[in-house]
Design an enzyme around this catalytic site. Structure first.
Site, mmCIF file in Angstrom:
data_model
loop_
_atom_site.group_PDB
_atom_site.id
_atom_site.type_symbol
_atom_site.label_atom_id
_atom_site.label_comp_id
_atom_site.label_asym_id
_atom_site.label_seq_id
_atom_site.Cartn_x
_atom_site.Cartn_y
_atom_site.Cartn_z
ATOM 1 C CE LYS A 1 -1.951 -1.583 3.786
ATOM 2 N NZ LYS A 1 -2.674 -1.788 5.041
ATOM 3 C CB THR B 58 -6.125 8.064 7.503
ATOM 4 O OG1 THR B 58 -5.283 8.823 8.480
ATOM 5 C CG2 THR B 58 -6.668 9.153 6.488
ATOM 6 N N GLY C 98 -7.136 3.323 11.239
ATOM 7 C CA GLY C 98 -7.811 1.962 10.887
ATOM 8 C C GLY C 98 -8.241 1.699 9.652
ATOM 9 C CB THR C 99 -7.050 3.346 6.265
ATOM 10 O OG1 THR C 99 -5.855 3.701 6.783
ATOM 11 C CG2 THR C 99 -8.100 4.578 6.434
ATOM 12 N N GLY C 100 -5.787 0.527 7.459
ATOM 13 C CA GLY C 100 -5.109 -0.884 7.119
ATOM 14 C C GLY C 100 -6.198 -2.124 7.651
ATOM 15 C CB CYS C 101 -7.773 -2.693 10.832
ATOM 16 S SG CYS C 101 -6.425 -2.295 12.033
#
Ligand SMILES: Cc1ncc(COP(=O)(O)OP(=O)(O)O)c(N)n1
Ligand SMILES: Cc1ncsc1CCOP(=O)(O)O
Ligand SMILES: [Mg+2]
Length: 558
Positions: free
Chosen positions: A240, A273, A275-278
């Site tokens: 990412k 932003t 928590g975007t990865g989870c």
């Protein structure tokens, strides 16, 4: 004049998965039990246990519906922006069941991570067994795995209870920069966890950490990194690039061992932003659980995250540098009624007519502003001949005018335009989109009005989840062709039989408006007018005249 009912109310208001290379192939259903019914059930998303498959062979109807199921193995975030909490919300938003194995409890907020309490590995094992032995998990998604023992426990569990896919989000550094996994886990990640991953989804920092500090400054660097990571075992890699400097859009690199895909998305300018990865990893897991191929799952998940960020970009929650976002895409909706339509908004209802405004060379926005300044309490854009794109633009412009005044703006007939412009609601007639369908499409918070001439129609509008009824034409009108009149009696009958608030429409003007409102039923909340305000040169003047007459009558009656 007896102005009871309305007048006494306080209403004046302005793939299928390829076999894994490194561990036992997990197939969702035992091959020996295949039968046409089982195939049918699978096609319908219905799962059967072995006993049921046996029963199905004997012709017994024992099929059960199965929800796609993701198990997240991750840490709890007390601020609920990331971790287990984000995973639950993401899966719920994507219509997938999510069970949880908690690996650590963090004290966390928008400022950072204040504390981490690791769950004993035996207890992580116990949670895994509880869920995996019983609940038909399709996909496992991993987040924070804070100890080598926990990684080991997870591997053991997955050997014992294989699932269809494993999505590994290698949470080592949280978005706020706090280190969430012990550096000693790194080797284990490389050796074991990446081997069993169907996809691994590192951000640039995590990619660099996993690759021993590799510098990542360009998309070409990301491609090289994706290939290196892929050689460590995962079937697919998504690097990412959200943090890549100096790129106008966000670029992620997907590599499945054969092809690279650069996935571009617009950068959403927002602090929200966390928590975007989870969320992205959980969405990938959710889409896989529903049956998507890997690349489709990644694309769908990316689109969902972008949309959620866009919807939530203005949320203010917490004082730190990174806020959470709304997984259910609601907070952007800025209905002037706040989802609580009372009916009092119907007091003076201005319905636009493009022909009338064109005659006076009046842009729609000007007409709407004048009507509001004259006292209109709700606006409907009734644009029968507008081109769709122009209609959406006009609706958006008018919403900007209405909302500061807290005046709702509804769209006549066109649910698509209401959705695209995020208008406050729609007004539909008996030959338009049924109110019940409009309600499903628009959701619970938008206002829906329905035209009714009869008691039966009014009852149906109520059953369908409408918010109000427009009853008319009360008097003859040249604004709407071939429209039969119901008269004051018809209006009264509909009002008395209806549980919903009613607004009268059709041929209403300054000389008959008080008579109409004076007929009594308390749910008759106001009058709707087209020509009386928009066929004249001064919309503000005509609206003001009507508003003061109505207000005066109400005050007199109280
Ligand atoms: C407030 C209000 N009431 C009734 C109508 C008429 O709606 P409909 O019967 O669908 O006719 P058209 O307006 O679409 O010609 C209305 N628009 N507003
Ligand atoms: C849209 C509509 N629905 C019933 S009557 C009518 C037209 C009302 O227009 P006017 O206020 O000019 O009589
Ligand atoms: Mg209509």
């Amino acid at each position: 004049m007896a102005c009871s009912g309305l007048l006494s109310n306080s209403f004046i208001a302005n793939k299928c998965f390829r076999p894994r290379r490194h561990h036992k192939l997990a197939v969702p259903y035992p091959r020996s039990f295949s039968s046409s019914r089982v195939h049918l059930a699978q096609n319908l998303g219905i799962s059967m246990s072995m006993e049921e498959n046996g029963a199905a062979k004997q012709g017994l109807d024992v099929s059960r519906k199965k929800l796609p199921h993701v198990l997240t193995v991750a840490g709890s975030d007390s601020g609920a922006g990331a971790g287990i909490q984000a995973d639950l919300k993401a899966c719920a938003a994507r219509g997938v069941y999510c069970s949880t194995v908690i690996t650590a409890v963090t004290a966390q907020n928008t400022v950072g991570v204040q504390g981490v309490n690791i769950v004993p590995d035996e207890f992580v094992a116990q949670q895994l067994k509880s869920v995996l032995s019983d609940m038909e998990v399709d996909v496992v998604k991993t987040g924070m795995l804070p100890s080598i023992e926990i990684v080991r426990v997870l591997q053991q569990s997955l050997k014992e209870f294989p699932v269809r896919a494993v999505v590994v989000d290698p949470v080592m550094v949280s978005t706020s920069g706090d280190v969430l996994a012990d550096p000693s886990i790194l080797a284990r990640f490389r050796e074991e966890l990446l081997m069993m991953a169907d996809i691994v989804t590192p951000n640039l920092k995590e990619t660099s950490t996993l690759l021993g500090g590799m510098r990542l400054e360009t998309v070409d660097d990301m491609r090289r990194a994706a290939k290196l990571l892929h050689s460590m075992g995962p079937r697919s890699v998504l690097v990412k690039g959200g943090d890549l400097p100096e790129s106008f859009d966000a670029v992620d690199v997907f590599f499945d061992g054969e092809e690279y895909h650069e996935l571009h998305s617009p950068r959403v300018k927002t602090r929200n932003t966390h928590g975007t990865g989870c969320t992205l990893a959980s969405c990938i897991a959710a889409e896989l659980a529903k049956g998507s191929s890997m690349l489709s799952a990644v694309k769908l998940a990316k689109r969902y995250v972008e949309t959620a960020l866009e919807y939530s970009k203005d949320i203010i929650l917490g004082n730190g540098a990174q806020g959470p976002f709304d997984h259910f895409l609601r907070l952007k909706h800025n209905t002037s009624t706040g989802g609580t339509f009372s009916g009092n908004e119907l007091f003076l209802y201005a319905v636009t007519d493009s022909g009338m405004n064109e005659k006076w060379e009046r842009p729609m926005e000007v007409a709407v502003k004048e009507a509001i300044e004259g006292g209109a309490t709700i606006i409907q854009l009734r644009e029968k001949d507008a081109e769709t794109r122009k209609f959406i633009e006009t609706a958006k412009a008018c919403l900007k005018i209405c909302h500061p005044y807290k005046v709702p703006l509804l769209i006549n007939d066109r649910i698509d335009v209401a959705l695209a412009s995020d208008a406050d609601g729609v007004h539909v007639g008996q030959s338009d989109m049924p109110a019940r369908v409009a309600r499903i499409l628009l959701g619970p918070d938008k206002v829906i009005g329905v035209s009714c001439k009869t008691v039966e129609q009014a009852h149906q509008a109520w059953l369908d989840g409408a918010d109000y009824i427009g009853c008319g034409g009360v008097y003859p009108t040249s604004t709407k062709a071939n429209n039969s009149t119901v008269g004051l009696d018809g209006l009264k009958t509909v009002c008395l039989a209806s549980k919903l608030p009613v607004v009268a429409i059709g041929g209403i003007n300054a000389s008959n408006a008080i008579t109409v409102l004076g007929i009594g039923p308390p749910n008759l909340k106001g009058v709707a007018v087209v020509s009386t305000v928009f066929a004249r040169s001064s919309v503000v003047g005509e609206t003001r005249k009507l508003h003061s007459m109505l207000t005066e009558a109400v005050l007199k009656a109280n």
